[in-house]
Motif scaffolding. Structure first.
Motif, PDB file in Angstrom:
ATOM      1  N   ASP A 126     -73.959-101.294   7.708  1.00 50.18           N
ATOM      2  CA  ASP A 126     -73.161-102.219   7.549  1.00 50.18           C
ATOM      3  C   ASP A 126     -73.013-102.575   6.283  1.00 50.18           C
ATOM      4  O   ASP A 126     -72.070-103.122   5.756  1.00 50.18           O
ATOM      5  CB  ASP A 126     -73.027-103.539   8.655  1.00 50.18           C
ATOM      6  CG  ASP A 126     -74.497-104.123   8.513  1.00 50.18           C
ATOM      7  OD1 ASP A 126     -75.324-103.527   8.201  1.00 50.18           O
ATOM      8  OD2 ASP A 126     -74.518-105.184   8.753  1.00 50.18           O
ATOM      9  N   ASP A 178     -69.931-101.492  11.423  1.00 48.68           N
ATOM     10  CA  ASP A 178     -69.879-102.759  10.800  1.00 48.68           C
ATOM     11  C   ASP A 178     -70.125-103.730  11.943  1.00 48.68           C
ATOM     12  O   ASP A 178     -70.982-104.800  11.830  1.00 48.68           O
ATOM     13  CB  ASP A 178     -68.489-103.187  10.225  1.00 48.68           C
ATOM     14  CG  ASP A 178     -68.148-102.618   9.126  1.00 48.68           C
ATOM     15  OD1 ASP A 178     -68.981-101.746   8.625  1.00 48.68           O
ATOM     16  OD2 ASP A 178     -67.133-102.395   8.631  1.00 48.68           O
ATOM     17  N   GLU A 187     -65.646 -96.984  11.317  1.00 52.35           N
ATOM     18  CA  GLU A 187     -66.011 -98.029  10.588  1.00 52.35           C
ATOM     19  C   GLU A 187     -66.082 -99.559  11.168  1.00 52.35           C
ATOM     20  O   GLU A 187     -66.994-100.104  10.792  1.00 52.35           O
ATOM     21  CB  GLU A 187     -65.025 -98.171   9.113  1.00 52.35           C
ATOM     22  CG  GLU A 187     -64.945 -97.185   8.007  1.00 52.35           C
ATOM     23  CD  GLU A 187     -63.873 -96.224   8.639  1.00 52.35           C
ATOM     24  OE1 GLU A 187     -63.350 -95.450   7.633  1.00 52.35           O
ATOM     25  OE2 GLU A 187     -63.428 -95.863   9.618  1.00 52.35           O
ATOM     26  N   GLN A 188     -65.288 -99.746  11.831  1.00 60.02           N
ATOM     27  CA  GLN A 188     -65.326-100.830  12.763  1.00 60.02           C
ATOM     28  C   GLN A 188     -66.781-100.943  13.446  1.00 60.02           C
ATOM     29  O   GLN A 188     -67.512-101.925  13.907  1.00 60.02           O
ATOM     30  CB  GLN A 188     -64.048-101.165  13.685  1.00 60.02           C
ATOM     31  CG  GLN A 188     -62.850-101.245  13.087  1.00 60.02           C
ATOM     32  CD  GLN A 188     -61.667-101.357  13.851  1.00 60.02           C
ATOM     33  OE1 GLN A 188     -61.463-101.642  15.206  1.00 60.02           O
ATOM     34  NE2 GLN A 188     -60.478-101.405  13.164  1.00 60.02           N
TER      35      GLN A 188
END
Length: 425
Positions: free
Chosen positions: A144, A136, A132-133
């Motif tokens: 994102d 995004d 997820e990091q």
């Protein structure tokens, strides 16, 4: 949605395309279905120069379509029916675009129904949050938009962003505002899928990455808005066995949009025995409505979505009420000739899990066996339904509490035909 043509008298109006029909006709029937193809402007399929996709632009385009149709149909409001990312487009409209214009969302939208929308974003069971990091930070292919920071931007009005440009501590994308001027949560319904195995996108890699507690793309806990109506069905995100194609989805949609009675079942005045430190309690729930070949709502441990129950109080007092299920009934639905009731059945199984030293204790455990099974068949007399003259957004009838399963129902007049707007993605 096509079944609304037969069941509710809706029309799909096309003259080459829906856009061409809209441009060449000034008098349009209110009971009509319109598809907001928000992805077309950014697709290369049709040639020309595609527009860079921004979810805020898709929501603004949806508002233009709604305003145009309201003017040409004379319908006061529309229903929004959305699949997947389409639900985020609708929420951006309700929470940002309309408030930024000083307009009340409830003035132009009557109800919102979402199929498998990632209200809380898209998260994964693998990678410990690293996936997820990276998504995004890089924003590859616009992914994102399912991350916390980007969701905060398109779900928050400009005035709030000016004061607080970053998501505050504790902010959740799933939450919709519920104060004055906000869209009433009583007019929102979220359909949640619980079957990841039938989602075959990317040869099954999507469902593997998202995990078992999902519909194959959206995790169960991310697929609903807290305090809104919702139903759980054992369907995948899309495909042959997906939410949109399902009988369960259609029956929940039809009854939410056009039903005239809401039924809520609560577990009330219950006392769960056992040491609160060594026992965890959960409920399995199934809800059926007479005349339908499917279960309208089911939360099963085998499908990773049982209903957690609060632990017993130290003083032995009854636990707080827990909502088991909500459904909508139609007084005009077909029924046996000699019947004057609208019937439904609710099955509840209370299950306990025992703990020892922080681990599950299986020595006295019987798998998939209920500690307390219960089944209740309910019927509402057509001639004795409680009438509430207020509009749906303001109904909040107080139930009469009693030990066991409590039922509350609110009946009102059948809503007039509305313009149906389909928003899928």
């Amino acid at each position: 949605m096509l079944r609304l043509l037969l069941d509710e008298g809706y029309e799909i109006l096309v003259q080459g395309s829906q856009e061409a029909y809209l441009d060449t006709h000034d008098d349009i029937p209110a009971a009509s279905i319109w598809v907001h193809r928000f992805y077309d402007e950014s697709a290369t399929t049709w040639g020309g120069a595609p527009r860079e996709f921004r979810l805020e632009d898709a929501s603004s385009d949806l508002l233009w379509l709604i305003d145009t149709l309201r003017a040409k149909t004379k319908a006061p409001r529309v229903h929004l029916v959305a699949h997947s990312m389409g639900g985020l487009v609708c929420r951006c409209l309700l929470q940002k675009i309309l408030p930024d214009l000083g307009r009340a969302p409830a003035d132009c939208v009557d109800k919102l129904f979402t199929y498998g929308t990632p209200h809380g974003g898209i998260t994964f069971d693998v990678g410990l949050g690293v996936v997820e990091q990276l998504r995004d930070a890089i924003g590859i292919n616009g992914a994102d938009i399912f991350g916390r920071r980007r969701m905060y931007e398109y779900l928050t009005p400009k005035a709030v962003l000016a004061r607080q440009p970053d998501p505050p501590h504790g902010w959740s994308a799933r939450e919709m505002p519920d104060g004055p001027g906000s869209f009433p949560l009583s007019r929102v319904f979220c359909l949640i899928g619980t079957n990841p195995t039938e989602y075959e996108v990317a040869l099954g890699l999507s469902s593997f990455a998202v995990g078992a507690r999902s519909d194959g793309l959206v995790q169960i806990d991310n697929a609903y808005v807290p305090r809104a109506h919702r139903a759980y069905v054992h369907r995948s995100h899309s495909g042959r066995y997906g939410l949109v194609n399902s009988e369960e989805g259609y029956q929940n949609l039809r009854r939410f949009l056009f039903g005239d009675t809401r039924v809520e079942a609560d577990l009330v005045d219950h006392r769960l025995s056992g040491d609160r430190e060594h026992a965890t309690w959960q409920a399995e729930v199934k809800l059926a409505v007479r005349g339908l070949p499917v279960v309208m709502h089911e939360r099963q441990a085998a499908q990773w979505c049982p209903l957690p129950l609060p632990p017993p109080d130290a003083d032995g007092a009854s636990a707080a009420p827990v909502t088991l299920a909500t459904t909508f009934l139609r007084s005009g639905a077909s029924r046996p000739a000699d019947s004057t009731t609208m019937r439904y059945a609710l099955e509840v199984r209370i299950i306990s899990l025992r703990m020892r030293d922080g681990l599950l204790w299986f020595k006295d455990h019987l798998e998939q066996t209920a500690d307390r099974p219960s089944r209740r068949v309910g019927g509402l007399e057509l001639g004795h339904r409680r009438h509430d003259p207020r509009p749906p957004a303001h109904r909040n009838a107080a139930p009469r509490r009693r030990r066991g399963i409590g039922r509350r129902s609110v009946a009102g007049p059948r809503p007039p035909a509305r313009l149906g707007t389909v928003d899928s993605g």
